[in-house]
Design an enzyme around this catalytic site. Structure first.
Site, PDB file in Angstrom:
ATOM      1  N   CYS A 197       6.491   4.725 -51.671  1.00  0.00           N
ATOM      2  CA  CYS A 197       5.478   5.405 -51.964  1.00  0.00           C
ATOM      3  C   CYS A 197       4.081   4.982 -51.715  1.00  0.00           C
ATOM      4  O   CYS A 197       3.739   3.902 -51.624  1.00  0.00           O
ATOM      5  CB  CYS A 197       5.445   5.507 -53.709  1.00  0.00           C
ATOM      6  SG  CYS A 197       4.476   6.670 -54.555  1.00  0.00           S
ATOM      7  N   ASP A 234       1.559   4.666 -53.831  1.00  0.00           N
ATOM      8  CA  ASP A 234       1.205   4.113 -54.787  1.00  0.00           C
ATOM      9  C   ASP A 234       0.633   2.814 -54.411  1.00  0.00           C
ATOM     10  O   ASP A 234       1.309   1.885 -53.940  1.00  0.00           O
ATOM     11  CB  ASP A 234       2.267   3.852 -56.047  1.00  0.00           C
ATOM     12  CG  ASP A 234       1.639   3.652 -57.278  1.00  0.00           C
ATOM     13  OD1 ASP A 234       1.035   2.467 -57.203  1.00  0.00           O
ATOM     14  OD2 ASP A 234       1.871   4.415 -58.193  1.00  0.00           O
ATOM     15  N   ARG A 279       0.087   0.172 -56.064  1.00  0.00           N
ATOM     16  CA  ARG A 279       0.645  -0.957 -56.498  1.00  0.00           C
ATOM     17  C   ARG A 279       1.853  -1.762 -55.838  1.00  0.00           C
ATOM     18  O   ARG A 279       2.677  -2.535 -56.245  1.00  0.00           O
ATOM     19  CB  ARG A 279       0.895  -0.723 -58.114  1.00  0.00           C
ATOM     20  CG  ARG A 279      -0.291  -0.470 -58.908  1.00  0.00           C
ATOM     21  CD  ARG A 279       0.153   0.349 -60.301  1.00  0.00           C
ATOM     22  NE  ARG A 279       0.880   1.499 -60.014  1.00  0.00           N
ATOM     23  CZ  ARG A 279       1.181   2.056 -60.982  1.00  0.00           C
ATOM     24  NH1 ARG A 279       1.204   1.610 -62.302  1.00  0.00           N
ATOM     25  NH2 ARG A 279       2.058   3.379 -60.900  1.00  0.00           N
ATOM     26  N   HIS A 284       9.716   3.488 -57.207  1.00  0.00           N
ATOM     27  CA  HIS A 284       9.134   2.299 -58.187  1.00  0.00           C
ATOM     28  C   HIS A 284       8.958   2.991 -59.279  1.00  0.00           C
ATOM     29  O   HIS A 284       8.830   4.247 -59.702  1.00  0.00           O
ATOM     30  CB  HIS A 284       7.685   1.869 -57.602  1.00  0.00           C
ATOM     31  CG  HIS A 284       6.684   2.848 -57.500  1.00  0.00           C
ATOM     32  ND1 HIS A 284       5.639   3.212 -58.426  1.00  0.00           N
ATOM     33  CD2 HIS A 284       6.352   4.129 -56.719  1.00  0.00           C
ATOM     34  CE1 HIS A 284       4.965   4.219 -58.448  1.00  0.00           C
ATOM     35  NE2 HIS A 284       5.130   4.716 -57.041  1.00  0.00           N
TER      36      HIS A 284
END
Ligand SMILES: [Zn+2]
Length: 228
Positions: free
Chosen positions: A39, A41, A43, A98
């Site tokens: 992803c 993302d 993080r 995630h």
């Protein structure tokens, strides 16, 4: 932006000299050990998660770690997969979801994404996950519902991946293995899908500790996180 510029400067002045021989050798070409589909993302860092260096992971990232089925939407994901499998001949493909994934939240509550038409269009690819949860897991709530969506989504992408001719052919020839992972943002743990028990379990439970035995993905131990 200042932070990023300082990071580039530090990379050039500190990291590059330390790893000069290895990093310069990459100019001769790449032979990554895995295609990692994750992803976007911020993080979720594939390289930090797996402690890999430049040259060791061929990475595709997009919102929701989605793999459009072959013949559907044309675009970079299919071309990247094809290049990684057919040209670079990666022996492993990892699809990694995630926890707390915004795309999965939007999948479960699409009414919140209506002001983002590109996302609404993209979410068509997660409809199977939305519907599966609605029809098969109607009692799941909150965190458990989201976690289940994340896991189911990864498994759907594993199926989509196999519609790509380069992947289908490599699978039949035994040249590539597909791995379904999820990363827990809050703990750093990685779960992997156990095809025998049909559930996600801690990666180390599936593959054993990396200490003293080879890991299936990456070459942990050769380098100690030089990019951190
Ligand atoms: Zn996400």
């Amino acid at each position: 932006m200042q932070k990023l510029i300082e990071g580039v400067t530090r990379f050039q002045s500190q990291v590059w000299p330390q790893q000069r021989a290895y990093l310069e050798s990459l100019a001769g070409g790449q032979k990554p050990e895995a295609l990692f589909i994750g992803c976007s993302d911020s993080r979720v860092s594939p390289e930090i998660m797996t402690q890999t260096l430049p040259g060791q992971l061929f990475v595709v990232r997009n919102a929701g770690n989605l793999v459009p089925p072959y013949g559907g939407a044309r675009g970079g994901v299919g071309a990247s997969i094809e290049y990684a499998v057919a040209a670079l001949q990666v022996p492993h493909i990892i699809i990694c979801g995630h926890s707390d994934c915004g795309v999965m939240k939007a999948t479960l509550a699409p009414e919140h994404a209506t002001t983002m038409p590109a996302m609404v269009d993209w979410l068509q690819m997660t409809e199977a996950t939305r519907r599966t949860l609605a029809e098969n897991f109607p009692d799941l709530q909150g965190q458990e519902r989201l976690d289940t969506a994340v896991e189911h989504n990864v498994l759907m992408q594993v199926q989509n991946l196999q519609t790509h001719p380069a992947v289908a052919s490599a699978l039949l020839a035994g040249r590539v293995q597909i791995h379904a992972w999820t990363y827990r943002v809050e703990s750093g743990s990685v779960l992997a899908f156990d095809t025998q028990d049909r559930q996600f379990v801690p990666l180390q439970d599936l593959w054993g500790s990396t200490a003293g035995r080879p890991s299936q993905v990456g070459r942990s131990g050769i380098f100690k996180n030089p990019l951190k």
